[in-house]
Design an enzyme around this catalytic site. Structure first.
Site, mmCIF file in Angstrom:
data_model
loop_
_atom_site.group_PDB
_atom_site.id
_atom_site.type_symbol
_atom_site.label_atom_id
_atom_site.label_comp_id
_atom_site.label_asym_id
_atom_site.label_seq_id
_atom_site.Cartn_x
_atom_site.Cartn_y
_atom_site.Cartn_z
ATOM 1 N NE ARG A 145 7.018 -2.947 5.852
ATOM 2 C CZ ARG A 145 5.560 -2.792 5.983
ATOM 3 N NH1 ARG A 145 5.072 -2.412 4.882
ATOM 4 N NH2 ARG A 145 5.162 -3.439 6.945
ATOM 5 N NE ARG A 200 2.167 -5.126 11.209
ATOM 6 C CZ ARG A 200 3.407 -4.857 10.374
ATOM 7 N NH1 ARG A 200 4.548 -5.173 11.001
ATOM 8 N NH2 ARG A 200 3.317 -4.400 9.145
ATOM 9 N NE ARG A 241 6.200 -0.337 10.207
ATOM 10 C CZ ARG A 241 5.060 -0.566 9.488
ATOM 11 N NH1 ARG A 241 4.793 -0.145 8.168
ATOM 12 N NH2 ARG A 241 4.082 -1.324 9.875
ATOM 13 C CE LYS A 263 -2.287 -1.014 3.985
ATOM 14 N NZ LYS A 263 -1.578 -2.246 4.091
ATOM 15 N NE ARG A 296 -4.350 -1.589 10.269
ATOM 16 C CZ ARG A 296 -3.465 -0.875 9.655
ATOM 17 N NH1 ARG A 296 -3.461 0.271 9.087
ATOM 18 N NH2 ARG A 296 -2.429 -1.482 9.600
HETATM 19 P P1 ADP Z 1 0.825 -2.314 8.182
HETATM 20 O O1 ADP Z 1 -0.497 -2.176 7.230
HETATM 21 O O2 ADP Z 1 1.854 -2.791 7.134
HETATM 22 O O3 ADP Z 1 0.376 -3.074 9.142
HETATM 23 P P2 ADP Z 1 0.719 0.508 9.072
HETATM 24 O O4 ADP Z 1 2.034 1.167 8.972
HETATM 25 O O5 ADP Z 1 -0.380 0.798 8.347
HETATM 26 O O6 ADP Z 1 1.299 -1.116 8.868
HETATM 27 O O7 ADP Z 1 0.090 0.163 10.633
HETATM 28 C C1 ADP Z 1 1.105 0.043 11.570
HETATM 29 C C2 ADP Z 1 0.325 -0.130 12.851
HETATM 30 O O8 ADP Z 1 -0.440 1.197 13.172
HETATM 31 C C3 ADP Z 1 -0.815 -1.057 13.172
HETATM 32 O O9 ADP Z 1 -0.388 -2.443 13.535
HETATM 33 C C4 ADP Z 1 -1.436 -0.436 14.050
HETATM 34 O O10 ADP Z 1 -1.092 -0.887 15.413
HETATM 35 C C5 ADP Z 1 -1.479 1.003 13.834
HETATM 36 N N1 ADP Z 1 -2.574 1.495 12.790
HETATM 37 C C6 ADP Z 1 -2.280 2.146 11.961
HETATM 38 N N2 ADP Z 1 -3.395 2.462 11.108
HETATM 39 C C7 ADP Z 1 -4.507 2.327 12.162
HETATM 40 C C8 ADP Z 1 -5.943 2.178 11.808
HETATM 41 N N3 ADP Z 1 -6.549 2.715 11.005
HETATM 42 N N4 ADP Z 1 -6.513 1.874 13.048
HETATM 43 C C9 ADP Z 1 -5.825 1.081 14.358
HETATM 44 N N5 ADP Z 1 -4.506 1.065 14.309
HETATM 45 C C10 ADP Z 1 -3.918 1.591 13.249
#
Ligand code: ADP
Length: 217
Positions: free
Chosen positions: A127, A171, A160, A13, A88
């Site tokens: 990554r 996740r 990360r 993404k 999400r």
């Molecule tokens: P990825 O999609 O690769 O897991 P992100 O960078 O989008 O990584 O998100 C990393 C973390 O940030 C998630 O595991 C969660 O803890 C938090 N997070 C990000 N966006 C949201 C969201 N919309 N709602 C809840 N938690 C979120």
């Protein structure tokens, strides 16, 4: 254009969002990046979010919704936006609808990126991310020109905390349980939902994304 990029962790993404933003001038709203910045800056939101993120769990909906609301309010009217990492959960999607109504905007399209869990795990293991511009690399699959440094702006790349193997499994589970149902949710809405297989190279996937959206060359 309001576009949601939906898909599991590691599916690309971030990579696709950066390429699409470059081609269209749309802004990216990336909740993961906003949270990581808040954490690095030690803001109250960042401190609250940290424990959830490190464990690979979702940050509570209320915090996320408020953060997105503030981010959108700061953008000029009419800006095209690519939403990455939001919504999400179904609760976030419903709250997002209320927010959109108040802005007289709608979701125009949802692009669902998909790949098998093994491909995702391999991609995440290598990554490396740029804090500054959001570019994403992979030590094996898509290395930067100079090791450890962003091609775009020379910022040192980071690994990360939530990209460690044991957190990644959680996740993926959280994705399948909480976020995947949003595909059906948006298929039942007025937004156009496009599924784009994403196991190929970034440029190839980007070509398909632009094709389904009818933008760029
Ligand atoms: P990825 O999609 O690769 O897991 P992100 O960078 O989008 O990584 O998100 C990393 C973390 O940030 C998630 O595991 C969660 O803890 C938090 N997070 C990000 N966006 C949201 C969201 N919309 N709602 C809840 N938690 C979120």
């Amino acid at each position: 254009m309001y576009l949601i990029l939906l898909g599991p962790p590691g599916v690309g993404k971030g990579t696709q969002g950066v390429l699409l933003a470059d081609a269209t001038g749309w802004q990216r709203v990336v909740t993961g990046d906003l949270l990581r910045t808040a954490k690095d800056e030690g803001t109250p939101l960042g401190l609250q979010a940290e424990q959830y993120m490190t464990a690979g769990n979702l940050v509570p909906d209320q915090l996320i919704i408020k953060m997105v609301e503030e981010k959108l309010a700061a953008l000029p009217d009419g800006t095209g936006v690519i939403f990455d990492g939001f919504p999400r959960t179904e609760a976030q999607a419903s709250a997002f609808n209320v927010m959109l109504d108040s802005l007289s905007r709608t979701i125009d399209a949802v692009v669902v990126l998909d790949a098998g869990d093994q491909v995702l795990t391999d991609r995440i293991a290598g990554r490396r991310s740029c804090r500054s511009c959001g570019s994403v690399y992979n030590t094996v699959l898509a290395p930067p020109k100079r090791e450890g440094v962003c091609d775009n702006d020379g910022t040192p790349l980071f690994h990360r905390a939530d990209d460690q193997a044991d957190t990644v499994r959680n996740r993926l589970d959280v994705y399948h349980r909480e976020t995947e149902p949003l595909i059906a949710y948006y298929e039942g809405s007025e937004a156009a939902v496009h599924r784009v297989p994403s196991e190929g190279a970034p440029d190839e996937v980007q070509g398909k994304v632009r094709e389904v959206l009818g933008v760029g060359e």
